[in-house]
Motif scaffolding. Structure first.
Motif, PDB file in Angstrom:
ATOM      1  N   LEU A 163      16.384  36.813  28.496  1.00  0.00           N
ATOM      2  CA  LEU A 163      16.104  35.971  29.284  1.00  0.00           C
ATOM      3  C   LEU A 163      14.734  35.594  29.209  1.00  0.00           C
ATOM      4  CD1 LEU A 163      17.140  33.799  31.595  1.00  0.00           C
ATOM      5  CD2 LEU A 163      16.508  35.667  33.134  1.00  0.00           C
ATOM      6  N   LEU A 164      14.338  34.400  28.767  1.00  0.00           N
ATOM      7  CA  LEU A 164      12.894  33.832  28.657  1.00  0.00           C
ATOM      8  C   LEU A 164      12.614  32.992  30.024  1.00  0.00           C
ATOM      9  CD1 LEU A 164       9.942  33.483  27.448  1.00  0.00           C
ATOM     10  CD2 LEU A 164      11.290  31.662  25.862  1.00  0.00           C
ATOM     11  N   VAL A 165      11.815  33.581  30.683  1.00  0.00           N
ATOM     12  CA  VAL A 165      11.436  33.000  31.624  1.00  0.00           C
ATOM     13  C   VAL A 165      10.065  32.212  31.944  1.00  0.00           C
ATOM     14  CG1 VAL A 165      10.915  33.189  34.655  1.00  0.00           C
ATOM     15  CG2 VAL A 165      12.563  34.840  33.260  1.00  0.00           C
ATOM     16  N   SER A 166      10.231  30.866  32.280  1.00  0.00           N
ATOM     17  CA  SER A 166       9.118  30.017  32.298  1.00  0.00           C
ATOM     18  C   SER A 166       8.897  29.725  33.769  1.00  0.00           C
ATOM     19  CB  SER A 166       9.218  28.849  31.512  1.00  0.00           C
ATOM     20  OG  SER A 166       8.131  27.627  31.694  1.00  0.00           O
ATOM     21  N   ARG A 167       7.931  30.157  34.363  1.00  0.00           N
ATOM     22  CA  ARG A 167       7.654  30.081  35.793  1.00  0.00           C
ATOM     23  C   ARG A 167       6.387  29.289  36.170  1.00  0.00           C
ATOM     24  NH1 ARG A 167       9.134  34.316  37.623  1.00  0.00           N
ATOM     25  NH2 ARG A 167      10.845  33.785  39.212  1.00  0.00           N
ATOM     26  N   HIS A 168       6.136  27.796  36.407  1.00  0.00           N
ATOM     27  CA  HIS A 168       5.241  27.304  36.395  1.00  0.00           C
ATOM     28  C   HIS A 168       4.166  27.263  35.376  1.00  0.00           C
ATOM     29  CE1 HIS A 168       6.545  27.378  40.149  1.00  0.00           C
ATOM     30  NE2 HIS A 168       5.716  28.603  40.956  1.00  0.00           N
ATOM     31  N   GLY A 169       4.931  27.338  34.037  1.00  0.00           N
ATOM     32  CA  GLY A 169       4.044  27.277  32.844  1.00  0.00           C
ATOM     33  C   GLY A 169       3.858  28.805  32.419  1.00  0.00           C
ATOM     34  N   ASP A 189       9.199  37.965  29.359  1.00  0.00           N
ATOM     35  CA  ASP A 189      10.512  38.220  28.550  1.00  0.00           C
ATOM     36  C   ASP A 189      11.132  39.165  29.441  1.00  0.00           C
ATOM     37  OD1 ASP A 189       9.759  37.094  26.121  1.00  0.00           O
ATOM     38  OD2 ASP A 189       8.268  38.569  26.122  1.00  0.00           O
ATOM     39  N   LYS A 190      12.522  38.635  29.697  1.00  0.00           N
ATOM     40  CA  LYS A 190      13.414  39.463  30.805  1.00  0.00           C
ATOM     41  C   LYS A 190      14.686  39.893  29.925  1.00  0.00           C
ATOM     42  CE  LYS A 190      10.237  39.497  34.080  1.00  0.00           C
ATOM     43  NZ  LYS A 190       9.462  40.770  34.312  1.00  0.00           N
ATOM     44  N   GLN A 191      15.688  40.347  30.673  1.00  0.00           N
ATOM     45  CA  GLN A 191      16.976  40.780  30.383  1.00  0.00           C
ATOM     46  C   GLN A 191      17.819  39.583  31.386  1.00  0.00           C
ATOM     47  OE1 GLN A 191      18.625  42.472  27.834  1.00  0.00           O
ATOM     48  NE2 GLN A 191      16.446  42.478  27.043  1.00  0.00           N
ATOM     49  N   PHE A 192      19.024  39.133  30.641  1.00  0.00           N
ATOM     50  CA  PHE A 192      19.716  38.206  31.527  1.00  0.00           C
ATOM     51  C   PHE A 192      20.444  38.876  32.676  1.00  0.00           C
ATOM     52  CE2 PHE A 192      23.132  35.387  32.849  1.00  0.00           C
ATOM     53  CZ  PHE A 192      22.394  34.082  32.804  1.00  0.00           C
ATOM     54  N   ARG A 193      20.850  40.210  32.593  1.00  0.00           N
ATOM     55  CA  ARG A 193      21.261  40.985  33.682  1.00  0.00           C
ATOM     56  C   ARG A 193      20.376  40.971  34.885  1.00  0.00           C
ATOM     57  NH1 ARG A 193      24.375  44.443  32.146  1.00  0.00           N
ATOM     58  NH2 ARG A 193      24.024  44.419  30.063  1.00  0.00           N
ATOM     59  N   ASP A 194      19.195  40.808  34.852  1.00  0.00           N
ATOM     60  CA  ASP A 194      18.107  40.948  35.686  1.00  0.00           C
ATOM     61  C   ASP A 194      17.874  39.594  36.465  1.00  0.00           C
ATOM     62  OD1 ASP A 194      17.667  43.682  35.213  1.00  0.00           O
ATOM     63  OD2 ASP A 194      16.282  43.233  33.588  1.00  0.00           O
ATOM     64  N   LEU A 195      18.606  38.731  36.126  1.00  0.00           N
ATOM     65  CA  LEU A 195      18.291  37.453  36.509  1.00  0.00           C
ATOM     66  C   LEU A 195      18.220  37.228  38.118  1.00  0.00           C
ATOM     67  CD1 LEU A 195      18.544  34.135  35.956  1.00  0.00           C
ATOM     68  CD2 LEU A 195      21.196  34.319  36.650  1.00  0.00           C
ATOM     69  N   ARG A 242       7.202  22.946  24.098  1.00  0.00           N
ATOM     70  CA  ARG A 242       6.574  23.717  23.038  1.00  0.00           C
ATOM     71  C   ARG A 242       6.352  25.012  23.005  1.00  0.00           C
ATOM     72  NH1 ARG A 242       6.657  20.222  18.878  1.00  0.00           N
ATOM     73  NH2 ARG A 242       6.511  18.024  19.372  1.00  0.00           N
ATOM     74  N   ASP A 243       5.557  25.410  24.181  1.00  0.00           N
ATOM     75  CA  ASP A 243       5.272  26.739  24.619  1.00  0.00           C
ATOM     76  C   ASP A 243       6.470  27.579  24.424  1.00  0.00           C
ATOM     77  OD1 ASP A 243       2.520  26.035  24.432  1.00  0.00           O
ATOM     78  OD2 ASP A 243       2.578  25.681  26.530  1.00  0.00           O
ATOM     79  N   VAL A 244       7.415  27.080  25.580  1.00  0.00           N
ATOM     80  CA  VAL A 244       8.677  28.098  25.397  1.00  0.00           C
ATOM     81  C   VAL A 244       9.309  28.269  24.096  1.00  0.00           C
ATOM     82  CG1 VAL A 244      11.050  27.908  26.229  1.00  0.00           C
ATOM     83  CG2 VAL A 244       9.298  27.061  27.842  1.00  0.00           C
TER      84      VAL A 244
END
Length: 420
Positions: A36-42, A46-52, A389-391
């Motif tokens: 799971l790639l988290v983009s928070r306010h830019g 890098d995370k795991q989906f089970r940690d959503l 693009r950064d994501v």
């Protein structure tokens, strides 16, 4: 300097290099094991989906698309033995309603894509299959008319008592995305459906939901996150490439949506806490609700008018919508249901969300990584701005898996409330 109208956007400005080996050909055995790639306010992490549940804004309402994929690919045979593929797109007769069409017995007509059909000159092609209770069944398909790259196909079958839904379940194949380059397997029958799929009618999975497990859903509820469901039956247009240089030349496909009055009330009661869409189809459904409400309020449509959102409606009606809040639009839809005596809103949408779009009901998005030069990538760019693009560059450089069976992202633009 003003931004270009979405009609004038060049699709070639929304591309990136996607090597073939980054496209996930198979799903992971464990749905929640995806990254799971988290983009928070830019800011990216890098995370795991089970940690959503640890990454969501407090107080979030998650909206899922509960459509269920039908086995819409039929592999029939010509009398000489050659194979013809029929990809069922939408019902034509005797019912245009998807729900009624799937219940139809004996015979029906659908609009289909036809593969390997050059040598199919006339007469029916046939498909023999075994039903769930062990009966031998036969389907005959005859081409009625050809138009705009599709064909109207007359189907009839024996036993005639079978509903068409059972014909597809027993005789059809799952319509995996063409970029996977393979036929469906028994494993796909499970993994190309979300665990909460309920309403049959999609010809492609709402893939953001493929990462959720019953355990993860239970954890989200236990931690106080609200959950709601809408239905958008994903059409084959989701695979349709943008062939025009500019978006003005790209016609969006029509998709049916169903939303209950209970969900509308849930959205109203939840405001102003964050609403997150699970997948682009959920997002398009939610944003379409706003424009359906605007149409009722601004055009004073009759209660028996078929409700629909057109491709350019948000951009053409921006001035008229300036004084209409999301709450007002939702209330208008509830009033419409009350006036018509219905409990479920049935409508259609061709909504194109592209840079320049102003989001009304959605604050964030859970989604997979999409193809270059696609309308889904345009939607992500509308939500994140140039930061999309950064994501994607981060995902490419950090080994993320792409497209339907790939990894996921949680996209929280700078306007998202954290519920504190």
């Amino acid at each position: 300097m003003t931004s270009p109208h979405p009609r004038d956007l060049s699709i070639h400005d929304f591309t990136y290099p996607l090597p073939a080996d980054r496209i996930a050909p198979e799903p992971l055995p464990d749905r929640a094991a995806s990254r799971l790639l988290v983009s928070r306010h830019g800011q990216l992490s890098d995370k795991q989906f089970r940690d959503l549940s640890q990454e969501l804004p407090a107080g979030s309402l998650l909206i899922f698309n509960d459509t269920r994929v039908v086995r819409a690919r039929l592999l029939a045979r010509r009398p000489t033995g050659g194979q013809v593929e029929l990809f069922c797109l939408e019902p034509v007769a005797p019912h245009r309603s998807l729900e009624l069409a799937l219940q139809q017995t004996g015979q029906c007509t659908w609009r289909c894509l036809v593969g390997n059909g050059r040598r199919w000159k006339e007469g029916p092609v046939t498909l023999e299959f075994e039903t769930a209770d062990g009966q031998t069944a036969t389907l005959w398909a005859e081409r009625q008319a050809q138009e705009a790259g599709t064909a109207l196909i007359d189907f009839r079958w024996e036993p005639a008592s079978l509903p068409f839904a059972e014909v597809l379940r027993a005789g059809g194949h799952l319509p995996l995305p063409p970029y996977l380059g393979r036929t469906d397997t028994p494993a796909d029958a499970i993994r190309y459906q979300t665990v909460y799929a309920a309403a049959e009618g999609a010809v492609a999975a709402p893939t953001a939901g493929l990462h959720f497990t019953p355990e993860l859903l239970a954890e989200l509820r236990a931690k106080g996150f609200d959950i709601g469901h809408v239905t958008l039956h994903v059409g084959a247009g989701t695979f349709q490439p943008v062939k025009a240089d500019h978006m003005a030349g790209h016609p969006m496909h029509t998709e049916p949506i169903l939303v209950t009055a209970a969900l509308l009330r849930q959205l109203l009661a939840h405001r102003p806490l964050p609403v997150l869409a699970v997948g682009t189809t959920s997002l398009r459904t939610l944003e379409s609700l706003y424009w359906l409400g605007v149409g009722l309020l601004h055009a004073h449509q009759a209660d028996d008018t078929e409700l629909a959102v057109t491709q350019w409606q948000p951009y053409d009606m921006a001035a008229a919508a300036a004084s209409i809040s999301p709450g007002m639009a939702l209330e208008a839809l509830l009033h419409h249901l009350q006036a018509t005596g219905a409990d479920t809103l049935q409508a259609s949408t061709r909504l194109l969300i592209a840079p320049g779009y102003q989001f009304r009901l959605v604050d964030g998005l859970i989604t997979n990584f999409h193809q270059p030069e696609s309308t889904l990538l345009l939607l992500v760019a509308a939500l994140l701005g140039p930061g999309w693009r950064d994501v994607y560059e981060h995902a490419l450089s950090h080994g993320y898996r792409f497209l339907s069976y790939g990894d996921s992202s949680l996209l929280l633009p700078g306007t998202v409330m954290e519920g504190q």
